[in-house]
Design a protein around this motif. Structure first.
Motif, PDB file in Angstrom:
ATOM      1  N   ARG A  26       0.811  -1.219   0.000  1.00 24.12           N
ATOM      2  CA  ARG A  26       0.000   0.000   0.000  1.00 24.12           C
ATOM      3  C   ARG A  26       0.849   1.277   0.000  1.00 24.12           C
ATOM      4  O   ARG A  26       0.299   2.373  -0.057  1.00 24.12           O
ATOM      5  CB  ARG A  26      -0.925   0.004   1.229  1.00 24.12           C
ATOM      6  CG  ARG A  26      -2.025  -1.045   1.179  1.00 24.12           C
ATOM      7  CD  ARG A  26      -2.867  -1.031   2.441  1.00 24.12           C
ATOM      8  NE  ARG A  26      -3.900  -2.058   2.443  1.00 24.12           N
ATOM      9  CZ  ARG A  26      -5.131  -1.897   2.000  1.00 24.12           C
ATOM     10  NH1 ARG A  26      -5.493  -0.713   1.513  1.00 24.12           N
ATOM     11  NH2 ARG A  26      -6.010  -2.878   2.029  1.00 24.12           N
ATOM     12  N   ASN A  27       2.154   1.131   0.074  1.00 25.82           N
ATOM     13  CA  ASN A  27       3.031   2.305  -0.018  1.00 25.82           C
ATOM     14  C   ASN A  27       3.665   2.431  -1.400  1.00 25.82           C
ATOM     15  O   ASN A  27       4.652   3.145  -1.576  1.00 25.82           O
ATOM     16  CB  ASN A  27       4.106   2.260   1.066  1.00 25.82           C
ATOM     17  CG  ASN A  27       4.995   1.030   0.944  1.00 25.82           C
ATOM     18  OD1 ASN A  27       4.655   0.064   0.252  1.00 25.82           O
ATOM     19  ND2 ASN A  27       6.131   1.042   1.620  1.00 25.82           N
ATOM     20  N   SER A  28       3.106   1.744  -2.391  1.00 27.22           N
ATOM     21  CA  SER A  28       3.620   1.802  -3.756  1.00 27.22           C
ATOM     22  C   SER A  28       3.229   3.129  -4.419  1.00 27.22           C
ATOM     23  O   SER A  28       2.502   3.944  -3.847  1.00 27.22           O
ATOM     24  CB  SER A  28       3.073   0.624  -4.571  1.00 27.22           C
ATOM     25  OG  SER A  28       3.472  -0.610  -4.012  1.00 27.22           O
ATOM     26  N   THR A  29       3.709   3.323  -5.664  1.00 28.21           N
ATOM     27  CA  THR A  29       3.374   4.520  -6.440  1.00 28.21           C
ATOM     28  C   THR A  29       1.863   4.691  -6.530  1.00 28.21           C
ATOM     29  O   THR A  29       1.134   3.732  -6.815  1.00 28.21           O
ATOM     30  CB  THR A  29       3.958   4.408  -7.859  1.00 28.21           C
ATOM     31  OG1 THR A  29       5.372   4.217  -7.772  1.00 28.21           O
ATOM     32  CG2 THR A  29       3.658   5.662  -8.664  1.00 28.21           C
ATOM     33  N   VAL A  30       1.389   5.904  -6.293  1.00 26.81           N
ATOM     34  CA  VAL A  30      -0.046   6.183  -6.218  1.00 26.81           C
ATOM     35  C   VAL A  30      -0.532   6.809  -7.527  1.00 26.81           C
ATOM     36  O   VAL A  30       0.102   7.712  -8.069  1.00 26.81           O
ATOM     37  CB  VAL A  30      -0.337   7.144  -5.045  1.00 26.81           C
ATOM     38  CG1 VAL A  30      -1.808   7.510  -5.004  1.00 26.81           C
ATOM     39  CG2 VAL A  30       0.081   6.503  -3.732  1.00 26.81           C
ATOM     40  N   LEU A  31      -1.676   6.329  -8.022  1.00 20.29           N
ATOM     41  CA  LEU A  31      -2.313   6.908  -9.205  1.00 20.29           C
ATOM     42  C   LEU A  31      -3.430   7.848  -8.753  1.00 20.29           C
ATOM     43  O   LEU A  31      -4.316   7.442  -7.996  1.00 20.29           O
ATOM     44  CB  LEU A  31      -2.883   5.813 -10.106  1.00 20.29           C
ATOM     45  CG  LEU A  31      -1.889   4.762 -10.606  1.00 20.29           C
ATOM     46  CD1 LEU A  31      -2.577   3.807 -11.573  1.00 20.29           C
ATOM     47  CD2 LEU A  31      -0.683   5.408 -11.265  1.00 20.29           C
ATOM     48  N   ILE A  32      -3.380   9.078  -9.216  1.00 18.95           N
ATOM     49  CA  ILE A  32      -4.314  10.107  -8.749  1.00 18.95           C
ATOM     50  C   ILE A  32      -5.061  10.716  -9.929  1.00 18.95           C
ATOM     51  O   ILE A  32      -4.423  11.289 -10.828  1.00 18.95           O
ATOM     52  CB  ILE A  32      -3.570  11.210  -7.978  1.00 18.95           C
ATOM     53  CG1 ILE A  32      -2.710  10.609  -6.865  1.00 18.95           C
ATOM     54  CG2 ILE A  32      -4.561  12.231  -7.425  1.00 18.95           C
ATOM     55  CD1 ILE A  32      -1.832  11.617  -6.146  1.00 18.95           C
ATOM     56  N   PRO A  33      -6.385  10.620  -9.961  1.00 18.41           N
ATOM     57  CA  PRO A  33      -7.147  11.294 -11.019  1.00 18.41           C
ATOM     58  C   PRO A  33      -6.914  12.808 -10.964  1.00 18.41           C
ATOM     59  O   PRO A  33      -6.830  13.389  -9.870  1.00 18.41           O
ATOM     60  CB  PRO A  33      -8.604  10.945 -10.688  1.00 18.41           C
ATOM     61  CG  PRO A  33      -8.520   9.709  -9.856  1.00 18.41           C
ATOM     62  CD  PRO A  33      -7.257   9.840  -9.064  1.00 18.41           C
ATOM     63  N   PHE A  34      -6.807  13.437 -12.112  1.00 14.02           N
ATOM     64  CA  PHE A  34      -6.528  14.867 -12.186  1.00 14.02           C
ATOM     65  C   PHE A  34      -7.561  15.683 -11.407  1.00 14.02           C
ATOM     66  O   PHE A  34      -7.206  16.625 -10.680  1.00 14.02           O
ATOM     67  CB  PHE A  34      -6.505  15.307 -13.656  1.00 14.02           C
ATOM     68  CG  PHE A  34      -6.240  16.775 -13.856  1.00 14.02           C
ATOM     69  CD1 PHE A  34      -5.028  17.345 -13.493  1.00 14.02           C
ATOM     70  CD2 PHE A  34      -7.204  17.607 -14.418  1.00 14.02           C
ATOM     71  CE1 PHE A  34      -4.772  18.699 -13.682  1.00 14.02           C
ATOM     72  CE2 PHE A  34      -6.974  18.962 -14.610  1.00 14.02           C
ATOM     73  CZ  PHE A  34      -5.750  19.512 -14.241  1.00 14.02           C
ATOM     74  N   ALA A  35      -8.834  15.337 -11.528  1.00 10.95           N
ATOM     75  CA  ALA A  35      -9.896  16.084 -10.833  1.00 10.95           C
ATOM     76  C   ALA A  35      -9.699  16.032  -9.325  1.00 10.95           C
ATOM     77  O   ALA A  35      -9.921  17.027  -8.619  1.00 10.95           O
ATOM     78  CB  ALA A  35     -11.261  15.526 -11.213  1.00 10.95           C
ATOM     79  N   VAL A  36      -9.270  14.869  -8.808  1.00 12.43           N
ATOM     80  CA  VAL A  36      -9.032  14.742  -7.369  1.00 12.43           C
ATOM     81  C   VAL A  36      -7.828  15.585  -6.966  1.00 12.43           C
ATOM     82  O   VAL A  36      -7.839  16.243  -5.920  1.00 12.43           O
ATOM     83  CB  VAL A  36      -8.813  13.262  -6.996  1.00 12.43           C
ATOM     84  CG1 VAL A  36      -8.418  13.129  -5.525  1.00 12.43           C
ATOM     85  CG2 VAL A  36     -10.065  12.447  -7.280  1.00 12.43           C
ATOM     86  N   TRP A  37      -6.792  15.591  -7.785  1.00 13.61           N
ATOM     87  CA  TRP A  37      -5.580  16.358  -7.486  1.00 13.61           C
ATOM     88  C   TRP A  37      -5.875  17.852  -7.347  1.00 13.61           C
ATOM     89  O   TRP A  37      -5.422  18.497  -6.401  1.00 13.61           O
ATOM     90  CB  TRP A  37      -4.540  16.107  -8.573  1.00 13.61           C
ATOM     91  CG  TRP A  37      -3.257  16.864  -8.388  1.00 13.61           C
ATOM     92  CD1 TRP A  37      -2.932  18.080  -8.914  1.00 13.61           C
ATOM     93  CD2 TRP A  37      -2.121  16.472  -7.601  1.00 13.61           C
ATOM     94  NE1 TRP A  37      -1.677  18.470  -8.521  1.00 13.61           N
ATOM     95  CE2 TRP A  37      -1.148  17.496  -7.710  1.00 13.61           C
ATOM     96  CE3 TRP A  37      -1.828  15.355  -6.834  1.00 13.61           C
ATOM     97  CZ2 TRP A  37       0.084  17.422  -7.077  1.00 13.61           C
ATOM     98  CZ3 TRP A  37      -0.597  15.293  -6.204  1.00 13.61           C
ATOM     99  CH2 TRP A  37       0.344  16.314  -6.327  1.00 13.61           C
ATOM    100  N   ILE A  38      -6.627  18.402  -8.282  1.00 13.13           N
ATOM    101  CA  ILE A  38      -6.849  19.853  -8.266  1.00 13.13           C
ATOM    102  C   ILE A  38      -7.875  20.273  -7.218  1.00 13.13           C
ATOM    103  O   ILE A  38      -7.885  21.428  -6.779  1.00 13.13           O
ATOM    104  CB  ILE A  38      -7.262  20.382  -9.654  1.00 13.13           C
ATOM    105  CG1 ILE A  38      -8.609  19.807 -10.080  1.00 13.13           C
ATOM    106  CG2 ILE A  38      -6.181  20.081 -10.681  1.00 13.13           C
ATOM    107  CD1 ILE A  38      -9.123  20.393 -11.396  1.00 13.13           C
ATOM    108  N   GLN A  39      -8.727  19.342  -6.780  1.00 14.62           N
ATOM    109  CA  GLN A  39      -9.791  19.698  -5.846  1.00 14.62           C
ATOM    110  C   GLN A  39      -9.439  19.443  -4.390  1.00 14.62           C
ATOM    111  O   GLN A  39     -10.140  19.912  -3.498  1.00 14.62           O
ATOM    112  CB  GLN A  39     -11.068  18.913  -6.190  1.00 14.62           C
ATOM    113  CG  GLN A  39     -11.683  19.296  -7.526  1.00 14.62           C
ATOM    114  CD  GLN A  39     -12.762  18.327  -7.971  1.00 14.62           C
ATOM    115  OE1 GLN A  39     -13.174  17.438  -7.220  1.00 14.62           O
ATOM    116  NE2 GLN A  39     -13.228  18.476  -9.191  1.00 14.62           N
TER     117      GLN A  39
END
Length: 307
Positions: A26-39
């Motif tokens: 669970r400490n691996s590279t994280v994938l983040i949706p762009f909408a979640v990142w900016i909000q």
């Protein structure tokens, strides 16, 4: 039991048609949706041990005239990828025609600008498009954001989860039946409970409030609150006659998140993890305990009216 505790620090499964890695830490590279990142400022401020990759939809990237995403601390090919999931976007914004190529790394810089996971369309006879992070040495780009936990949380949650296991009503009896000696049980139980106490992980009031233990300090299922037998940790889930699968490894008792996993929060943490019935976990899904209880109450009220 050791394996079961260890696996609580791993993510859920993912197949080759998904962008996610299959059962990794669970400490691996994280994938983040762009909408979640900016909000979500908390998501942007988080320090991810093995980095992150922001995935931005092609329509959002190209149709905004290459809006300056650097204002969000992002750069295509460095920590951000254009991510294709829809065939119409692939046709309209073909990355190869734009000189884009798939990445070669999960860490910054990524070495490429796009990845794609587009399902085939049987009616149109279109082929599946899977590009980026498909090789045996680099399968899957990273993990789901809401599954992330850092090394310290992985360590402390494992300690707490074993400590509360030893509060199952018949833990010692069932471990004897599983092959542990009484001396081994006494030593291990005392060691794990002492370790949890020393780390501040055995606050019984908090554990009861979180629905992990009951007032009698017995391990309970967080949804139905039934005391849990340690036998459920060792036995596989019963299968319906005629529908058996030889490779089924799901046990009757599974890891249970008290506050459900969700974008923008990091809920794989101490005092938010218990053990619960597989069926109760399936019923809860991602709705959370409170919402599930309210739904169940509504169902019961309707059935009482019918009867």
């Amino acid at each position: 039991m050791d394996r079961k505790i260890y696996k609580t620090g791993q993510t859920r499964g993912a197949d080759d048609d998904q962008i996610f890695q299959n059962r990794v830490g669970r400490n691996s590279t994280v994938l983040i949706p762009f909408a979640v990142w900016i909000q979500n400022p908390e998501v942007r401020a988080k320090q991810y041990e093995n980095g992150f990759i922001v995935l931005i939809p092609p329509g959002e990237y190209f149709e905004t005239e290459n809006e300056d995403i650097s204002s969000y601390g992002l750069e295509i090919g460095v920590n951000t990828l254009v991510y294709y999931e829809r065939r119409d976007e692939w046709l309209k914004f073909n990355p190869e025609e734009r000189g884009f190529f798939p990445p070669s790394s999960r860490t910054s810089p990524l070495g490429g600008q796009f990845a794609a996971r587009i399902a085939n369309t049987t009616s149109a006879n279109d082929e599946r498009i899977n590009i980026g992070y498909t090789t045996s040495g680099l399968k899957g780009a990273g993990i789901r954001l809401y599954e992330y936990a850092d090394t310290d949380n992985l360590r402390t949650t494992r300690v707490q989860l074993e400590a509360v296991f030893w509060h199952a009503v018949d833990a010692e009896e069932k471990m004897l039946g599983a092959g542990m000696s009484q001396d081994d049980i006494s030593v291990r139980r005392a060691a794990k409970i002492d370790e949890a106490k020393n780390l501040g992980l055995l606050d019984y009031a908090r554990l009861e409030e979180a629905r992990i233990l009951n007032a009698a300090r017995e391990l309970v299922c967080p949804l139905c609150l039934e005391p849990i037998s340690a036998a459920g940790f060792l036995s596989r889930l019963p299968q319906a006659s005629g529908r058996e699968r030889h490779d089924l490894t799901v046990t009757e008792i599974n890891l249970f998140h008290i506050q459900e996993l969700a974008y923008g929060v990091f809920n794989h943490r101490p005092y938010n993890l218990g053990w619960g019935h597989h069926h109760c976990n399936v019923v809860c899904k991602d709705a959370g305990i409170q919402a599930t209880l309210e739904w169940m109450a509504t169902v019961l009220r309707r059935n009482r009216m019918l009867n």
